[in-house]
Every structure is written in structure tokens, then in C-alpha cells.
Design a protein around this motif. Structure first.
Motif, short mmCIF file in Angstrom:
data_model
loop_
_atom_site.label_atom_id
_atom_site.label_comp_id
_atom_site.label_asym_id
_atom_site.label_seq_id
_atom_site.Cartn_x
_atom_site.Cartn_y
_atom_site.Cartn_z
N ASN A 97 -10.50 15.95 -5.13
CA ASN A 97 -11.11 14.63 -5.40
C ASN A 97 -10.84 14.12 -6.80
O ASN A 97 -11.55 13.25 -7.30
CB ASN A 97 -12.61 14.65 -5.12
N SER A 99 -7.98 12.34 -9.60
CA SER A 99 -7.04 11.23 -9.41
C SER A 99 -6.12 11.07 -10.61
O SER A 99 -6.41 11.51 -11.71
CB SER A 99 -7.81 9.93 -9.19
N SER A 122 -6.35 11.38 -5.07
CA SER A 122 -5.62 10.11 -4.96
C SER A 122 -4.70 9.91 -6.17
O SER A 122 -5.04 10.27 -7.28
CB SER A 122 -6.59 8.94 -4.85
N GLN A 124 -1.99 6.71 -7.43
CA GLN A 124 -1.46 5.38 -7.14
C GLN A 124 0.05 5.41 -6.99
O GLN A 124 0.58 4.93 -6.00
CB GLN A 124 -1.86 4.39 -8.25
N ALA A 144 -4.59 13.34 1.16
CA ALA A 144 -4.55 12.59 -0.09
C ALA A 144 -4.33 11.10 0.18
O ALA A 144 -3.88 10.72 1.25
CB ALA A 144 -3.43 13.12 -0.98
N THR A 145 -4.62 10.29 -0.83
CA THR A 145 -4.28 8.88 -0.81
C THR A 145 -3.22 8.66 -1.87
O THR A 145 -3.46 8.91 -3.05
CB THR A 145 -5.52 8.00 -1.11
N VAL A 146 -2.04 8.22 -1.44
CA VAL A 146 -0.94 7.94 -2.35
C VAL A 146 -0.42 6.55 -2.01
O VAL A 146 0.01 6.30 -0.89
CB VAL A 146 0.20 8.99 -2.22
N SER A 147 -0.48 5.64 -2.97
CA SER A 147 -0.08 4.25 -2.70
C SER A 147 1.43 4.06 -2.67
O SER A 147 1.94 3.31 -1.85
CB SER A 147 -0.69 3.32 -3.75
N THR A 169 -2.61 12.06 5.18
CA THR A 169 -2.49 11.29 3.95
C THR A 169 -2.35 9.82 4.28
O THR A 169 -1.70 9.45 5.25
CB THR A 169 -1.26 11.78 3.16
N SER A 170 -2.99 8.99 3.46
CA SER A 170 -2.83 7.54 3.67
C SER A 170 -2.08 6.92 2.52
O SER A 170 -1.93 7.47 1.47
CB SER A 170 -4.19 6.89 3.82
#
Length: 170
Positions: A97, A99, A122, A124, A144-147, A169-170
Motif C-alpha cells: 500500500n 506509492s 500504486s 503513476q 497494483a495500480t500502475v497508470s 493490476t489496473s
């Protein structure tokens, strides 16, 4: 601008705020039989808004750069322009959690497991990194969140696995 030769952690930020760790050299000197997870640069305990820029890290017994939730999730603005050689696990790891805004222009050479590992965290942007000779994956994201993942060069990974692995992952 420090030279750190150590049998433990190189540079460790605990509950730090709005800081920059830059232009340091960290070298881990192994102790026979010691399997403790030591990091070149580590951010823990709610360290926030820090930058890790232009450091050179050699022979970390675990991860070259570690951003984690030990004692509270941490966040960094930028992990940029670092060179990491021979990390025994991950070159760069963001987990638990925590970033990071941007991971870019880093060179990771000979990470035993993964070049850049994002686990339940996360990020970016993962941009323009050069990852050479890893054991499993160049970039691995799990839960994970990876933009954005763009313009990374991943070469000579050792296993037959893919260079980019994204799970849940999003």
C-alpha cells in the motif's frame, strides 16, 4: 554525496517528510551466512513526499531501493536516475500500500529476481528505465495500480518468463 559501505542498510528514511536522497554511493559488504533483508535505500514508517535521485547502489543483500509499509505506508515523489548493480532480490520495490509518483531513467543491472517490482501498491509512471539481466521479470506488478509503463528497455532476462508481468493490476 556520501559513500556508504555497510553490512546493514545503506540509507534508511523513517517517518521522513519532503526530503531528497541524492548522489550517494551505497555498497553492501556481505557477511557470510547473513540472510537478513538489507536495502540500499529504504523508505518506511509513513515517509512521504521524498525523492530518491542519482544514487549508485551495489550488491544489496535484498533490494536496491525499497518503499514499504513497515510501520505505515510510505510514498515518494520520484525514484529517478539511480543505478543499481547486483541486487539479490529486486532492483526497485514498492510494496504494501505504498506509492511512488514516478520511477524513471533508472539503470538496473543483474537483479536476481525482478528489476522493478510493484506489489499491492500504486505507481503513476514507470518510464524510460534500462533493466538488464534479471532472474525472472524486468517489471512485475501484482495487485497494483500502475497508470503508465512506457519506453522501458528490458534485456537479457534469465528465465523463460515474460519481461512484463501484470497480475490483478489496473
Amino acid at each position: 554525496n556520501n559513500m556508504v559501505q555497510t553490512t546493514g542498510h545503506g540509507l534508511r528514511l523513517v517517518d521522513a517528510y519532503n526530503c531528497t536522497v541524492s548522489n550517494n554511493t551505497v555498497q553492501h559488504i556481505p557477511v557470510k551466512g547473513d540472510t537478513t533483508s538489507y536495502y540500499g535505500v529504504q523508505c518506511i514508517a509513513e515517509t512521504t513526499d521524498c525523492n530518491i535521485i542519482g544514487n549508485t547502489i551495489y550488491d544489496s543483500i535484498s533490494n536496491g531501493i525499497q518503499i514499504s509499509n513497515s510501520e505505515g505506508a510510505s510514498s515518494v515523489k520520484s525514484i529517478e536516475g539511480n543505478t543499481i548493480y547486483n541486487a539479490k532480490k529486486y532492483g526497485i520495490c514498492v510494496e504494501g500500500n505504498s506509492s511512488a509518483n514516478t520511477i524513471k531513467n533508472n539503470t538496473i543491472q543483474n537483479a536476481s529476481n525482478v528489476g522493478i517490482n510493484i506489489n499491492a501498491s500504486s505507481v503513476q509512471n514507470i518510464l524510460s528505465n534500462n533493466i538488464n539481466t534479471t532472474g525472472n521479470y524486468g517489471i512485475f506488478a501484482n495487485g497494483a495500480t500502475v497508470s503508465s509503463i512506457e519506453n522501458n528497455v528490458i534485456s537479457d532476462f534469465i528465465s523463460s518468463k515474460v519481461n512484463l508481468q501484470m497480475r490483478g493490476t489496473s
